[in-house]
Design an enzyme around this catalytic site. Structure first.
Site, PDB file in Angstrom:
ATOM      1  N   LYS A 123       0.861  -1.186   0.000  1.00  0.00           N
ATOM      2  CA  LYS A 123       0.000   0.000   0.000  1.00  0.00           C
ATOM      3  C   LYS A 123       0.896   1.234   0.000  1.00  0.00           C
ATOM      4  CE  LYS A 123      -4.276  -1.794   1.380  1.00  0.00           C
ATOM      5  NZ  LYS A 123      -4.636  -2.115   2.759  1.00  0.00           N
ATOM      6  N   HIS A 126       1.736   7.128   2.492  1.00  0.00           N
ATOM      7  CA  HIS A 126       1.136   8.430   2.196  1.00  0.00           C
ATOM      8  C   HIS A 126       1.302   9.418   3.355  1.00  0.00           C
ATOM      9  CE1 HIS A 126      -2.243   7.380   4.719  1.00  0.00           C
ATOM     10  NE2 HIS A 126      -2.305   6.216   4.103  1.00  0.00           N
ATOM     11  N   HIS A 129       0.870   8.544   7.082  1.00  0.00           N
ATOM     12  CA  HIS A 129       1.998   7.841   7.698  1.00  0.00           C
ATOM     13  C   HIS A 129       3.116   8.799   8.068  1.00  0.00           C
ATOM     14  CE1 HIS A 129       0.366   4.258   5.402  1.00  0.00           C
ATOM     15  NE2 HIS A 129       0.245   3.951   6.673  1.00  0.00           N
TER      16      HIS A 129
HETATM   17  N1  ARG Z   1      -0.956  -0.919   9.881  1.00  0.00           N
HETATM   18  C1  ARG Z   1      -1.956  -0.219  10.642  1.00  0.00           C
HETATM   19  C2  ARG Z   1      -2.593   0.882   9.810  1.00  0.00           C
HETATM   20  O1  ARG Z   1      -1.973   1.394   8.890  1.00  0.00           O
HETATM   21  C3  ARG Z   1      -1.412   0.404  11.891  1.00  0.00           C
HETATM   22  C4  ARG Z   1      -0.855  -0.560  12.890  1.00  0.00           C
HETATM   23  C5  ARG Z   1      -0.647   0.077  14.225  1.00  0.00           C
HETATM   24  N2  ARG Z   1      -0.070  -0.810  15.196  1.00  0.00           N
HETATM   25  C6  ARG Z   1      -0.713  -1.773  15.830  1.00  0.00           C
HETATM   26  N3  ARG Z   1      -0.043  -2.539  16.662  1.00  0.00           N
HETATM   27  N4  ARG Z   1      -2.002  -1.993  15.644  1.00  0.00           N
HETATM   28  O2  ARG Z   1      -3.705   1.257  10.106  1.00  0.00           O
END
Ligand code: ARG
Length: 562
Positions: A123, A126, A129
């Protein structure tokens, strides 16, 4: 140097010194005093009006050489420091400690896990992030400076049915050369195509499910492709991380927990927390919690994002024995984390209290949204490149003969975006504007960097700081304001860490740069008598040091020239 203690030590009357120390405060109006003691809370125990107590305390003070003035005013004891001596002590401390000014060992022996950035494989990386990554990295560095052992974790989103879809798409339309070259953009194209074609050809969805199952079962081809997608994504985000000066200690993502969920589910079942609901497995909450049940296993046996986070929490506790486990994640996931932490508490984990969701807002561009769903994705890399190009334009017009313009533009452009991300309280949504973050005269990264570089031009003009220092050169309000700010810096770091709030540091460093520029405008340096000049250069040096220390924590480079 503990100036509050110095104040209470100067009081010779018979008072509870610890209590006085707890009362010492910075007054609202620093023109009145450097520190003050409000006496209202003492009135009851001493059975006297605060005005009288203030007068008695003031009368008992032995000023020594450091306290220039002490006055009782309306129930306050106001202390003024000797500007020269105060300045001398603070500047000497900043310069002696250098890069370590502000550093402490309050966190010695304590480990903090911090989960941030946590990008999703295949993905786009962006703007959302960017905010997450900048906040997380700043908190990471701040806690490190305070002596904590910090573990930065990139909890990669590397699991889910979308990988089955990607495999199908790749096998049908993928072109390795193109993807090697265009990275995530290439993957995104075939992923989008999958969704389009699947509308008229639902069989593709079945194939995708089968391929995802193949990944789960450890099929060689499936795993190879899965790892290839991961590698492509990580290579790309790695480049951005380098530009942002961000590093991680662990990339254990969602797939890492594949074999670690069952024991957790078993434990929750044993405790009677995990129950059946229409074939699925959930943990229900007390009505007072006002939360829907936490779904941990679907009726087809599949686990979820929450299941992985549950396993990750136990893994982190076991592996790192953390003092705090922090999750820097946007506020849309508030419910997820409330559920996660509550289940841990219900399961009797006393460390559930050490879990912290550091929520942050959303980023949008001035002219439109940036979410994937709107098909209006803005790749962070493009944003950084645009910022750097714009920084270059400014430099070209302001200082066309500057050497290494490209390298400096990179520092200024990327620094501007990072600073812009960190300037507001983290929970606020941000409307990103290039003009705003790149305004060299605004409350921005470039403004602070420029102030840092300006110190260098001063040293160039004035030469080395000589031995003879006459601190009457900084016996003025503008210098005093700077000295106060410099003294406050170690507290600023602690405050920022305690609140998980990098904006405490960005705001501070803008205040410091503004105070310095005000001083620079009001007072001559070059051409003054040697001792005066040296005092002002010493002040300049200390300001530069602290700006540099603060920007480093924020992940922002300090160009020597601009
Ligand atoms: N990958 C997830 C997202 O982009 C965020 C993960 C955050 N960390 C976790 N341990 N849930 O929404």
């Amino acid at each position: 140097m503990d100036y509050k203690k110095l104040i209470t030590d100067s009081i010779k009357g018979d008072y509870d010194k610890d209590e006085l120390l707890s009362l010492v405060a910075v007054p609202k109006d620093t023109a009145m005093a450097d520190l003050c003691i409000p006496c209202f809370k003492l009135a009851k125990a001493l059975r006297k009006p605060p005005q009288v107590i203030a007068q008695e305390i003031a009368a008992s003070v032995d000023k020594g050489e450091f306290i220039a003035d002490v006055q009782a005013v309306a129930g306050f004891v106001n202390f003024k420091f000797d500007n020269k001596l105060y300045g001398k002590r603070v500047l000497e401390e900043v310069i002696a400690k250098g890069e370590n000014y502000g550093v402490s060992d309050e966190g010695k022996g304590k480990t903090i896990c911090i989960d941030y950035s946590s990008v999703n494989i295949a993905k786009p990386f962006h703007m959302g992030h960017m905010l997450n990554t900048s906040i997380g990295a700043a908190i990471y560095r701040t806690y490190t400076a305070l002596g904590y052992n910090v573990v930065g974790i990139n909890h990669l989103g590397d699991w889910g049915t979308q990988f089955g879809k990607l495999i199908v798409a790749y096998k049908l339309w993928g072109n390795k050369e193109d993807i090697d070259k265009r990275g995530v953009r290439g993957l995104l194209d075939i992923y989008v195509r999958f969704h389009k074609e699947a509308e008229s050809n639902p069989a593709l969805e079945d194939e995708a499910r089968a391929w995802f199952k193949a990944i789960e079962d450890g099929n060689k081809e499936a795993l190879e492709l899965f790892n290839y997608f991961k590698e492509i994504t990580l290579k790309e985000v790695g480049k951005v991380y380098d530009r942002l000066h961000v590093k991680f200690d662990s990339y254990a993502g969602e797939s890492f927990y594949n074999d670690k969920m069952q024991p957790v589910l078993d434990m929750l079942t044993e405790k009677g927390l995990l129950v059946e609901s229409d074939g699925a497995k959930v943990v229900r909450f007390d009505e007072s919690e006002n939360m829907p049940p936490c779904l941990l296993q679907r009726s087809d046996g599949a686990t979820l994002y929450a299941t992985r986070d549950m396993a990750a929490a136990f893994y982190r506790k076991k592996t790192y024995d953390f003092y705090k486990c922090i999750y820097v994640v946007a506020y849309q996931q508030n419910l997820h984390f409330r559920q996660l932490f509550k289940v841990l508490e219900m399961a009797g984990c006393e460390w559930a209290k050490d879990m912290v969701h550091v929520a942050h807002g959303m980023v949008s561009l001035e002219n439109g949204s940036m979410s994937t769903r709107d098909g209006n994705v803005v790749f962070l890399e493009d944003v950084l490149n645009t910022a750097v190009a714009k920084a270059k334009e400014v430099i070209d017009s302001k200082n066309p003969d500057l050497k290494d313009k490209d390298a400096i533009a990179e520092k200024v452009g990327v620094g501007a975006v990072t600073f812009g991300m960190l300037y507001n309280g983290r929970i606020k949504d941000i409307v990103f504007s290039f003009d705003k973050v790149l305004n060299f005269d605004g409350e921005t990264g470039p403004y602070v960097q420029y102030t840092y570089a300006r110190c260098n031009s001063l040293f160039e003009k004035c030469g080395e700081i000589g031995e003879e220092i006459d601190y009457s050169g900084i016996d003025n309000e503008e210098s005093k304001d700077i000295v106060r700010l410099l003294e406050k810096y170690p507290e600023v770091l602690k405050d920022s860490a305690r609140k998980y709030e990098p904006s405490v540091i960005t705001r501070y460093v803008v205040d410091l740069a503004q105070a310095f520029n005000k001083f620079y405008f009001e007072h001559k340096i070059n051409g003054e008598a040697e001792g005066i000049k040296n005092a002002r250069l010493t002040l300049t040096k200390a300001v530069q040091q602290v700006i540099g220390n603060a920007l480093k924590l924020l992940g922002i480079a300090t160009p020597e020239k601009m």
